[in-house]
Design a protein around this motif. Structure first.
Motif, PDB file in Angstrom:
ATOM      1  N   UNK A   1       0.848  -1.168   0.009  1.00  0.00           N
ATOM      2  CA  UNK A   1       0.069  -0.062  -0.173  1.00  0.00           C
ATOM      3  C   UNK A   1       0.961   1.343  -0.003  1.00  0.00           C
ATOM      4  N   UNK A   2       2.018   1.227   0.584  1.00  0.00           N
ATOM      5  CA  UNK A   2       2.819   2.366   0.645  1.00  0.00           C
ATOM      6  C   UNK A   2       3.375   2.546  -0.678  1.00  0.00           C
ATOM      7  N   UNK A   3       3.817   1.678  -1.315  1.00  0.00           N
ATOM      8  CA  UNK A   3       4.305   1.587  -2.764  1.00  0.00           C
ATOM      9  C   UNK A   3       3.176   2.408  -3.743  1.00  0.00           C
ATOM     10  N   UNK A   4       1.823   1.959  -3.381  1.00  0.00           N
ATOM     11  CA  UNK A   4       0.895   2.897  -4.185  1.00  0.00           C
ATOM     12  C   UNK A   4       0.783   3.987  -3.955  1.00  0.00           C
ATOM     13  N   UNK A   5       0.868   4.615  -2.741  1.00  0.00           N
ATOM     14  CA  UNK A   5       0.724   5.879  -2.189  1.00  0.00           C
ATOM     15  C   UNK A   5       1.715   6.759  -2.941  1.00  0.00           C
ATOM     16  N   UNK A   6       3.181   6.174  -2.782  1.00  0.00           N
ATOM     17  CA  UNK A   6       4.247   6.798  -3.343  1.00  0.00           C
ATOM     18  C   UNK A   6       4.007   7.086  -4.879  1.00  0.00           C
ATOM     19  N   UNK A   7       3.642   6.011  -5.609  1.00  0.00           N
ATOM     20  CA  UNK A   7       3.553   6.011  -6.992  1.00  0.00           C
ATOM     21  C   UNK A   7       2.367   7.158  -7.248  1.00  0.00           C
ATOM     22  N   UNK A   8       1.265   7.141  -6.690  1.00  0.00           N
ATOM     23  CA  UNK A   8       0.247   8.057  -6.922  1.00  0.00           C
ATOM     24  C   UNK A   8       0.799   9.685  -6.691  1.00  0.00           C
ATOM     25  N   UNK A   9       1.500   9.576  -5.700  1.00  0.00           N
ATOM     26  CA  UNK A   9       1.872  11.199  -5.497  1.00  0.00           C
ATOM     27  C   UNK A   9       3.118  11.493  -6.465  1.00  0.00           C
ATOM     28  N   UNK A  10       3.764  10.480  -6.863  1.00  0.00           N
ATOM     29  CA  UNK A  10       4.935  10.590  -7.860  1.00  0.00           C
ATOM     30  C   UNK A  10       4.419  11.020  -9.467  1.00  0.00           C
ATOM     31  N   UNK A  11       3.228  10.392  -9.640  1.00  0.00           N
ATOM     32  CA  UNK A  11       2.757  10.473 -11.122  1.00  0.00           C
ATOM     33  C   UNK A  11       1.543  11.387 -11.452  1.00  0.00           C
ATOM     34  N   UNK A  12       0.996  11.628 -10.295  1.00  0.00           N
ATOM     35  CA  UNK A  12      -0.287  12.399 -10.270  1.00  0.00           C
ATOM     36  C   UNK A  12      -0.115  13.972  -9.642  1.00  0.00           C
ATOM     37  N   UNK A  13       0.452  14.723 -10.665  1.00  0.00           N
ATOM     38  CA  UNK A  13       0.741  16.237 -10.153  1.00  0.00           C
ATOM     39  C   UNK A  13      -0.293  17.021  -9.609  1.00  0.00           C
ATOM     40  N   UNK A  14      -1.565  16.715 -10.150  1.00  0.00           N
ATOM     41  CA  UNK A  14      -2.877  17.180  -9.783  1.00  0.00           C
ATOM     42  C   UNK A  14      -3.035  16.922  -8.054  1.00  0.00           C
ATOM     43  N   UNK A  15      -3.273  15.551  -8.113  1.00  0.00           N
ATOM     44  CA  UNK A  15      -3.466  14.959  -6.837  1.00  0.00           C
ATOM     45  C   UNK A  15      -2.621  15.515  -5.595  1.00  0.00           C
ATOM     46  N   UNK A  16      -0.970  15.597  -6.021  1.00  0.00           N
ATOM     47  CA  UNK A  16      -0.162  15.855  -5.115  1.00  0.00           C
ATOM     48  C   UNK A  16      -0.477  17.360  -4.778  1.00  0.00           C
ATOM     49  N   UNK A  17      -0.587  18.240  -5.843  1.00  0.00           N
ATOM     50  CA  UNK A  17      -0.679  19.639  -5.446  1.00  0.00           C
ATOM     51  C   UNK A  17      -1.940  20.018  -4.490  1.00  0.00           C
ATOM     52  N   UNK A  18      -2.952  19.298  -4.815  1.00  0.00           N
ATOM     53  CA  UNK A  18      -4.417  19.482  -3.939  1.00  0.00           C
ATOM     54  C   UNK A  18      -4.062  18.995  -2.741  1.00  0.00           C
ATOM     55  N   UNK A  19      -3.377  17.897  -2.593  1.00  0.00           N
ATOM     56  CA  UNK A  19      -3.171  17.654  -0.915  1.00  0.00           C
ATOM     57  C   UNK A  19      -2.131  18.558  -0.282  1.00  0.00           C
ATOM     58  N   UNK A  20      -1.180  18.949  -1.111  1.00  0.00           N
ATOM     59  CA  UNK A  20      -0.384  20.087  -0.630  1.00  0.00           C
ATOM     60  C   UNK A  20      -1.087  21.290   0.013  1.00  0.00           C
TER      61      UNK A  20
END
Length: 420
Positions: free
Chosen positions: A365-384
């Motif tokens: 699950x941690x791998x999936x979390x890392x890869x989502x944040x790595x690959x999805x810029x929109x998701x990462x910026x919204x969470x920031x």
């Protein structure tokens, strides 16, 4: 009003490596409102494990902000030890004797718990002065101590635990108001008071104030010394490398092992020292993407945060951690970072409610979390943005201790009308 804040261990502004804890932030909020504050502390510096003066002392932090330090002949070299308990009991008894003779009476007393002995002493002094007393739960003593002991050690410690239970029962039952760092901690006191929540019981989060950076230091060279430029996605943790981390590190190691080949631009940076550091490092000698830089200076840590993708919470699911929000969470939010948490409970509730991070149970699950944040810029910026937003509205020192000050003013005013 004149407010006494009673807590043995919280750091003081003159201490080496000072970082503002709950009592200092509350004191500053009260002084800004025109109140006078006296803090009662131990002469023994709990963070650096050494005496400040070697005797009782009084120091002035600022106008209307004063500190009384009490000295104990018994010191301790380990934060969890019999010597610390003896030190605490001596100081609780001394506080009661010295405080009872003071010429400047308080208008309200706030005592943090632990310790049960000091909480009981504070309530007794408040009753003597006929002023309200507030007990503020910041830990689950003595229950959590019992939980962590083996059966044999629990039997040996039974007399000590029994005494603590009597002390906390007295303090909770006779305090004017019961508060805690979350509703669960407040309810811990209510359990010992054998009553339900009343209008004078509440909770206030820990709150967070960014530690100052040393002037003229950037930490850039320190970062370059341990962190390769090839790591573009950094997931970091900074804290003590103790059993709470060691007991939750397996998912991080498993994820690093999987990511080492498929995502060589990802690194887990585990900052801090502690008694488990060498053992943890020995388990990851074959993993170049787990970095153990040791304890970082504040400037170096600030540099690391500026490059980080997210903050990690590899903390074991112990009962007290599950029902509280630590400074680590607030640090990540303040930096505008998503949070990847192994903890569930209250931390998970906040993360889910505000969509400011993700949860994991294991390495996959941690791998999936890392890869989502790595690959999805929109998701990462919204969470920031979500992290920054909820921190600013709810968890800053100004927000938390402004509300705490409102509560104390209201409690003192109601008490005066009722009893004077």
């Amino acid at each position: 009003m004149h407010v006494w804040l009673v807590k043995l261990e919280d750091p003081l502004p003159a201490d080496e490596g000072f970082r503002a804890y709950r009592m200092h932030m509350l004191a500053e909020a009260l002084v800004k409102r025109g109140h006078k504050v006296t803090r009662w502390c131990s002469d023994f510096d709990h963070q650096n494990l050494e005496n400040r003066f070697g005797g009782d002392a009084a120091i002035d932090i600022a106008e209307n902000y004063h500190v009384r330090l009490l000295h104990s002949p018994v010191v301790y070299t380990k934060r969890v030890s019999l010597a610390r308990l003896i030190n605490n009991w001596i100081l609780a008894s001394k506080f009661r004797r010295v405080a009872a003779k003071t010429q400047e009476r308080p208008d309200i007393i706030v005592c943090s718990m632990p310790t049960p002995a000091l909480a009981a002493a504070s309530v007794k002094v408040a009753r003597q002065f006929n002023v309200p007393a507030v007990v503020d739960a910041r830990d689950l003593w003595p229950d959590i101590i019992s939980d962590e002991l083996s059966l044999g050690k629990r039997l040996l410690a039974a007399p000590v635990l029994s005494m603590m239970k009597r002390e906390i029962t007295y303090a909770a039952s006779n305090a004017t108001g019961l508060v805690g760092i979350t509703s669960h901690y407040r309810d811990h006191l209510l359990k010992y008071a054998s009553r339900s929540k009343g209008p004078e019981d509440s909770y206030f989060y820990i709150g967070y104030e960014q530690p100052p950076c040393s002037e003229g230091a950037t930490g850039t060279d320190t970062i370059k010394a341990f962190l390769s430029e090839s790591f573009q996605y950094i997931f970091y943790f900074a804290g003590r490398m103790n059993s709470t981390v060691a007991n939750a590190i397996d998912p991080v190691i498993s994820a690093a092992r999987q990511l080492q080949s498929v995502a060589p631009d990802v690194a887990f940076v585990m900052c801090g020292d502690g008694d488990q550091l060498e053992s943890l490092k020995s388990r990851t000698t074959d993993l170049s993407n787990i970095v153990w830089p040791g304890k970082l200076s504040q400037p170096a840590l600030a540099q690391l945060k500026s490059r980080a993708t997210a903050g990690l919470l590899p903390i074991e699911r112990r009962r007290d951690y599950q029902i509280s929000l630590s400074n680590k969470i607030f640090e990540y939010m303040n930096a505008g970072l998503p949070i990847l948490s192994f903890l569930d409970g209250v931390p998970a509730d906040v993360i889910r409610e505000h969509n400011c991070g993700m949860l994991y149970d294991d390495g996959d699950e941690l791998v999936r979390c890392v890869m989502r944040l790595k690959d999805d810029t929109v998701l990462r910026e919204s969470m920031c943005e979500a992290s920054r937003s909820v921190f600013a509205s709810t968890f800053t020192a100004n927000a938390v201790y402004g509300s705490f000050s409102d509560y104390l003013e209201r409690l003192s005013s109601n008490y005066l009308r009722k009893y004077n």
